[in-house]
Design an enzyme around this catalytic site. Structure first.
Site, short mmCIF file in Angstrom:
data_model
loop_
_atom_site.label_atom_id
_atom_site.label_comp_id
_atom_site.label_asym_id
_atom_site.label_seq_id
_atom_site.Cartn_x
_atom_site.Cartn_y
_atom_site.Cartn_z
NE ARG A 210 -4.85 0.24 12.90
CZ ARG A 210 -4.18 0.36 11.77
NH1 ARG A 210 -2.86 0.42 11.79
NH2 ARG A 210 -4.81 0.43 10.62
CE LYS B 113 -2.95 0.57 3.54
NZ LYS B 113 -2.71 1.84 4.27
CB SER B 114 3.83 2.26 1.97
OG SER B 114 3.27 2.15 3.24
CG ASP C 124 0.52 0.04 9.51
OD1 ASP C 124 0.10 0.88 10.33
OD2 ASP C 124 0.89 0.35 8.37
CB SER D 178 5.02 10.07 11.38
OG SER D 178 4.13 10.12 10.27
NE ARG E 235 6.25 6.41 0.73
CZ ARG E 235 5.37 6.22 1.73
NH1 ARG E 235 4.24 5.56 1.51
NH2 ARG E 235 5.61 6.70 2.93
CD GLN F 128 0.42 8.32 7.31
OE1 GLN F 128 -0.11 9.19 8.00
NE2 GLN F 128 -0.16 7.15 7.08
CE LYS G 261 -0.04 4.28 12.91
NZ LYS G 261 0.76 4.97 11.89
C1 S3P Z 1 2.62 4.78 6.19
C2 S3P Z 1 3.14 5.17 7.38
C3 S3P Z 1 2.62 4.74 8.69
C4 S3P Z 1 1.67 3.55 8.56
C5 S3P Z 1 0.72 3.72 7.43
C6 S3P Z 1 1.48 3.83 6.12
C7 S3P Z 1 3.21 5.27 4.93
O1 S3P Z 1 1.92 5.82 9.27
O2 S3P Z 1 0.97 3.37 9.76
O3 S3P Z 1 -0.15 2.60 7.33
O4 S3P Z 1 2.92 4.71 3.86
O5 S3P Z 1 4.00 6.24 5.00
P1 S3P Z 1 2.67 6.96 10.16
O6 S3P Z 1 3.57 7.68 9.28
O7 S3P Z 1 1.57 7.83 10.67
O8 S3P Z 1 3.36 6.20 11.25
#
Ligand code: S3P
Length: 448
Positions: free
Chosen positions: A358, A28-29, A327, A174, A33, A176, A354
């Site tokens: 969780r 997914k990540s 996760d 993080s 991207r 993100q 999240k």
């Molecule tokens: C992700 C970063 C994580 C993760 C999320 C995907 C990403 O979040 O929990 O499912 O793709 O950068 P955080 O950056 O808030 O930890």
């Protein structure tokens, strides 16, 4: 999309051995991207193995709204014709990121240094999550944000007219936030620097390099120092998305606890910044082997062979490992409930922001299933037992990983376990039910 359909109640029941090959979907990540960097590039990006879950489909739609051409050409195969760094057009409609924190936060970063405005929204889960962690560093570039109280969506961002580069130390681990700052730095002149005291997933850095940006990473006493040189010309690439270790976690953990199981999960990313669950499971006594290690799409991958492991025992997971398995704590707490002794998970407070809180969601659901546990702000402790009683309906709280975790537990509990809504599973793992069924798991949709 924000509009959620009718809840899909589901139940998992004690199942025979799980066997076969579990082809989990793309990461997914990396999928988010690939679409975003493709949209910020000149020329064509060709993606294979893209996760076609709702979160990623929402990001694809958003990239179209910012002016990129995004086309599905086959299963998991997509083409993106980008507009180049700084080339985003102002969207004509509200950007709806559905359930996806990664989607909205990365897209906010990607538009933050272009002089356009955009309004973002999501579902009830996403609209309750904190966005100040993104808008604070973006303000340093000159981006303005107006949202609801507490920095929540819906929110409008006005991109910086004359962005300045930024030096930013992450206040929380993080990926993100790190990624939003790096993506914003793309259209700022000079060097944007992000310092992360604890390493988080590094897909953005890897992929930025792959698309032609200059990214230097240095390990220092203060942590990882990531320096991006602004205003590169990114050019379209071929991206082969590896399979998602966070999705693999569900069939892997199920096979470890269902007696007699033996499964293979091919082509799973073994990126060290995502590997914490596997490290922990091995410490617990799991029988997992990593076969045929290789590199695919710039990421290390391997085929996982997983066998039922009757002697799993509790462990303590250290704070510094939390980011690499952030996760996976929900499904680890399921394995912990089935292991001998106690598992102590440390450094878990990020789980509270999240798709749901969780820790609270797992704690309440596990208690309803008869598991003993202790919950602190940053520590989650689960006491294992010979067989979890089950016999409860748990609440998924619009959170895919909570729903899948309780369905895995229901495969070994004395009485079946239900989740009130399995609908959110489609955000990250739309093939979950079919895949688990193919392995022999008894998971069914309940009559409404
Ligand atoms: C992700 C970063 C994580 C993760 C999320 C995907 C990403 O979040 O929990 O499912 O793709 O950068 P955080 O950056 O808030 O930890």
């Amino acid at each position: 999309m924000s509009a959620h359909g009718t809840p899909i109640p589901m139940t998992a029941r004690a199942s025979g051995p799980l066997t076969g090959v579990a082809e989990v979907p793309g990461d997914k990540s990396i999928s988010h991207r690939a679409l975003i960097l493709g949209a910020l590039s000149v020329g064509e990006t060709h993606v294979t193995g893209l996760l076609e879950g709702q979160d990623v489909l929402d990001t694809a739609e958003a990239m179209r709204a910012f002016g990129a051409e995004v086309t599905r050409v086959g299963t998991g195969e997509w083409r993106v014709h980008g507009v180049g760094v700084g080339g985003f057009a102002e969207p004509q409609q509200v950007i709806d990121c559905g359930n996806s924190g990664t989607g909205v936060r990365l897209i906010m970063g990607a538009m933050a240094t272009t002089p356009i405005s955009a309004t973002f929204t999501g579902d009830a889960s996403l609209n309750s999550r904190p966005m100040g962690r993104i808008t604070d560093p973006l303000a340093l570039f000159g981006t303005q944000a107006v949202g609801r109280a507490g920095g929540r969506l819906p929110m409008t961002l006005v991109g910086a007219e004359s962005p300045v580069p930024v030096r930013y130390t992450l206040p929380m681990p993080s990926a993100q936030v790190k990624s939003a700052v790096l993506l914003a730095g793309l259209n700022a002149p000079g060097d944007t620097v992000v310092i992360e005291p604890e390493a988080t997933r590094d897909h953005t850095e890897r992929m930025l390099r792959g698309f032609g940006a200059q990214v230097a990473v240095e390990d220092t006493d203060a942590g990882r120092v990531i320096t991006l040189t602004g205003q590169p010309e990114l050019t379209g690439q071929r991206v082969a998305v590896p399979r998602d270790p966070s999705s693999a976690a569900f069939p892997v953990c199920a096979a470890l606890i269902v007696p007699g199981s033996e499964i293979t999960v091919p082509g799973v990313s073994r990126n060290p910044t995502r590997d914490g669950l596997f490290v922990t499971l091995l410490e617990m006594g799991a029988d997992i082997t990593f076969e045929n290690p290789r590199e695919e799409g710039g990421e290390p991958v391997a085929d996982l062979r997983v066998r039922y492991s009757p002697d799993l025992h509790g462990v303590e997971t250290p704070v510094e490992r939390a980011a690499s398995m952030i996760d996976e704590f929900p499904v680890l707490s399921v394995v912990a409930a089935c292991a001998k002794g106690t598992t102590v998970m440390r450094g878990v407070k990020e789980l509270r922001v999240k798709e749901s809180d969780r820790i609270d969601a797992m704690a309440r659901g596990l208690e309803a299933c008869g598991v003993r546990l202790e919950e602190e702000d940053d520590v989650f402790t689960v006491h294992g037992m010979a067989q979890v009683p089950g016999g409860a309906t748990t609440h998924s709280r619009l959170d895919h990983r909570i729903a899948m975790s309780f369905l895995v537990l229901g495969l070994v509990s004395k009485s079946p376990i239900s989740v009130d809504d399995g609908g959110p599973i489609a955000t990250s793992f739309p093939t979950f039910e079919g895949l688990m069924d193919g392995l022999g798991a008894i998971i069914s949709r309940d009559p409404a």
